[in-house]
Design a protein around this motif. Structure first.
Motif, mmCIF file in Angstrom:
data_model
loop_
_atom_site.group_PDB
_atom_site.id
_atom_site.type_symbol
_atom_site.label_atom_id
_atom_site.label_comp_id
_atom_site.label_asym_id
_atom_site.label_seq_id
_atom_site.Cartn_x
_atom_site.Cartn_y
_atom_site.Cartn_z
ATOM 1 N N ARG A 189 -3.660 -3.924 6.296
ATOM 2 C CA ARG A 189 -2.728 -2.814 6.520
ATOM 3 C C ARG A 189 -1.709 -3.157 7.616
ATOM 4 N NH1 ARG A 189 -4.607 1.605 3.682
ATOM 5 N NH2 ARG A 189 -3.082 2.970 4.694
ATOM 6 N N ILE A 193 0.831 -1.206 0.000
ATOM 7 C CA ILE A 193 0.000 0.000 0.000
ATOM 8 C C ILE A 193 0.867 1.259 0.000
ATOM 9 C CG2 ILE A 193 -1.751 1.293 1.282
ATOM 10 C CD1 ILE A 193 -2.706 -1.456 2.374
ATOM 11 N N SER A 194 1.877 1.293 0.849
ATOM 12 C CA SER A 194 2.742 2.475 0.911
ATOM 13 C C SER A 194 4.094 2.107 1.504
ATOM 14 C CB SER A 194 2.093 3.589 1.741
ATOM 15 O OG SER A 194 1.960 3.186 3.093
ATOM 16 N N HIS A 217 7.345 4.177 3.434
ATOM 17 C CA HIS A 217 7.835 5.415 4.045
ATOM 18 C C HIS A 217 9.303 5.223 4.392
ATOM 19 C CE1 HIS A 217 7.950 8.805 6.910
ATOM 20 N NE2 HIS A 217 6.945 9.267 6.210
ATOM 21 N N TYR A 242 6.645 5.732 -1.779
ATOM 22 C CA TYR A 242 5.748 4.949 -2.633
ATOM 23 C C TYR A 242 4.357 4.969 -2.026
ATOM 24 C CZ TYR A 242 3.823 0.996 -5.281
ATOM 25 O OH TYR A 242 3.051 0.195 -6.090
ATOM 26 N N ASN A 243 3.357 5.248 -2.868
ATOM 27 C CA ASN A 243 1.971 5.288 -2.398
ATOM 28 C C ASN A 243 1.075 4.683 -3.469
ATOM 29 O OD1 ASN A 243 -0.397 5.759 -1.067
ATOM 30 N ND2 ASN A 243 -0.422 7.970 -1.429
ATOM 31 N N ASN A 244 0.434 3.565 -3.129
ATOM 32 C CA ASN A 244 -0.425 2.866 -4.086
ATOM 33 C C ASN A 244 -1.787 2.577 -3.463
ATOM 34 O OD1 ASN A 244 -0.862 1.651 -6.629
ATOM 35 N ND2 ASN A 244 -0.507 -0.372 -5.751
ATOM 36 N N SER A 245 -2.219 3.453 -2.562
ATOM 37 C CA SER A 245 -3.441 3.195 -1.801
ATOM 38 C C SER A 245 -4.701 3.229 -2.653
ATOM 39 C CB SER A 245 -3.565 4.210 -0.666
ATOM 40 O OG SER A 245 -3.545 5.532 -1.181
ATOM 41 N N TYR A 297 1.258 -3.150 4.132
ATOM 42 C CA TYR A 297 0.944 -4.147 3.112
ATOM 43 C C TYR A 297 -0.341 -4.908 3.445
ATOM 44 C CZ TYR A 297 2.949 -7.608 6.347
ATOM 45 O OH TYR A 297 3.211 -8.396 7.437
ATOM 46 N N LEU A 328 7.586 9.966 2.165
ATOM 47 C CA LEU A 328 6.867 8.874 1.517
ATOM 48 C C LEU A 328 7.506 8.627 0.157
ATOM 49 C CD1 LEU A 328 4.254 7.091 1.920
ATOM 50 C CD2 LEU A 328 3.084 8.781 0.487
#
Length: 431
Positions: A136, A49-50, A52, A85-88, A132, A83
């Motif tokens: 979450r 999901i992200s 950090h 990577y952000n794929n929420s 992940y 951040l």
């Protein structure tokens, strides 16, 4: 017992380097650039999901109070956080993910160092927090990264000019003038000091100089209440004067004193073995330590710094000795201590601050030329960009390894026969 992650994580340097630019010199855009490689542990898909990223500096110091007791302190500082990577908004199962990242190294970053004589150490960690799967869940991964600061290079303009100073004796009978060609010195350098001592006025006809003693001193200051400043003399040069040779009337007495740093604080064989170093070894740029289910700030105290090829992880081989350090939990400062002894007058003591650079003279010269080259290579437009703009310019897009792609499946070394289900690595199938 917590469930293990369905993936494992590796840190890959970008183009063989992890640290770019020269930390401590902001016009070279010092930064960490690399790729975070996330791979399925057994062929099972997962979602990210992200991600950090943080840079955390952990410092520790132990200062002796008596022969039997010492006072200890630790400090962990978050230097930078972002951040990466952000794929929420579009979460889907994958088999792997490559995330290029760029982390700037601010001017406050501390140099990685270990000094057994003074009992202090600084480590810099690159930590990643991965969120992940639908629940979450959170996973932390910490990597030790050796950081060297270059802001005490002797050839830098701020240090390349001479020190010229003077001081009067406490009784006002004589004056001491001195000059030093440079303000910063390499670890194999020679500190040359020119000194002139002369009487003030005509009322000191019987005043004679007996001895000039020049000392290189170290002082450690811990920035916490209750810690005394500790200092010691590490090298001494002496010049004595007999009879009329020490007369201070007229032009006074002039001399030159030298302090040879070449043998100063050379790491002993015991220190080298304890640090896991060999004389010709180069430090590992990065190596994964361990995943954990706790906050990275807490996990740092439990991470084992394993040794590979006799080189300590996260510690440059040039940084297990004494050199000038400023800021953070502690500072190690250097100064020249002038001791003037006279007859028919008051003796004098005076301190002049200098800097000791951690590099040899030949290396420092090469590094400075590389710094100049790096300054020319960094376009002016880069210096005016935001971090997001700089990342978009310098980094490639993340690479996703999909569950329904035969090519992606094979790139990860998985057997084609297990495509679409829980897979096995090809190496496992061949065994």
């Amino acid at each position: 017992m917590s469930k293990s992650e369905p993936f494992h994580v590796h840190l890959k340097a970008s183009n063989q380097n992890l640290v770019y630019g020269y930390p401590g010199l902001s016009d070279t855009l010092p930064r960490i650039m690399g790729v975070l490689e996330i791979r399925t542990r057994d062929g099972s898909p997962f979602t990210i999901i992200s991600i950090h990223a943080e840079i955390n500096t952990k410092q520790s110091v132990s200062v002796s109070e008596t022969i039997f007791t010492s006072k200890e302190a630790e400090k962990t500082t978050q230097v930078f956080s972002r951040l990466v990577y952000n794929n929420s908004t579009m979460v889907k199962p994958i088999l792997g993910l490559d995330v290029p990242f760029l982390i700037p190294l601010p001017s406050t970053i501390q140099t990685s160092v270990k000094n057994e004589a003074w009992g202090f150490r600084t480590d810099n960690y690159l930590s990643f927090k991965l969120v992940y799967n639908k629940a979450r869940e959170v996973s932390y991964w910490d990597f030790l990264v050796p950081i060297k600061r270059y802001d005490t290079l002797p050839a830098l303009p701020v240090f390349a000019k001479p020190i010229v100073g003077s001081f009067a004796s406490w009784d006002g009978k004589y004056n001491v003038e001195y000059s030093i060609p440079y303000q910063s010195f390499s670890i194999d350098d020679e500190i040359i000091v020119y000194i002139r001592v002369a009487a003030i006025g005509s009322g000191s006809s019987k005043l004679k100089l007996r001895r000039i003693q020049l000392e290189l001193r170290e002082a450690v200051e811990v920035y916490q209440t209750g810690f005394p400043i500790k200092q010691k003399t590490v090298i001494t040069a002496l010049k004595e004067f007999d009879g009329e040779a020490g007369r201070l009337q007229g032009s006074g007495v002039s001399c030159k004193l030298q302090l040879n740093l070449e043998r100063y604080d050379m790491p002993s064989e015991k220190q080298i073995n304890n640090a896991g170093l060999t004389a010709t070894a180069s430090p590992i740029m990065n190596q994964r330590l361990s995943p954990n289910s706790y906050s990275p700030l807490n996990s740092m105290t439990r991470v084992n710094t394993t040794i590979k090829d006799n080189v300590p992880i996260g510690l440059p081989s040039t940084h297990i000795r004494s050199f000038s350090i400023e800021g953070g939990l502690f500072s190690l400062r250097h100064s020249l201590n002038f001791k003037i002894k006279v007859s028919r007058g008051k003796d004098s003591v005076y301190l002049q601050d200098i800097y000791i650079c951690p590099f040899k003279t030949s290396d420092a010269d090469l590094i400075y030329r590389a710094v100049q080259s790096e300054r020319l290579k960094v376009p002016e437009r880069y210096r005016k960009m935001t971090l997001s703009q700089l990342s978009e310019t310098m980094l490639q897009k993340p690479i996703i390894y999909n569950t329904n792609s035969v090519q992606d499946w094979e790139k990860l070394g998985l057997s084609k026969r297990t495509l679409g289900g829980t897979g096995k690595y090809l190496s496992h199938v061949l065994e």
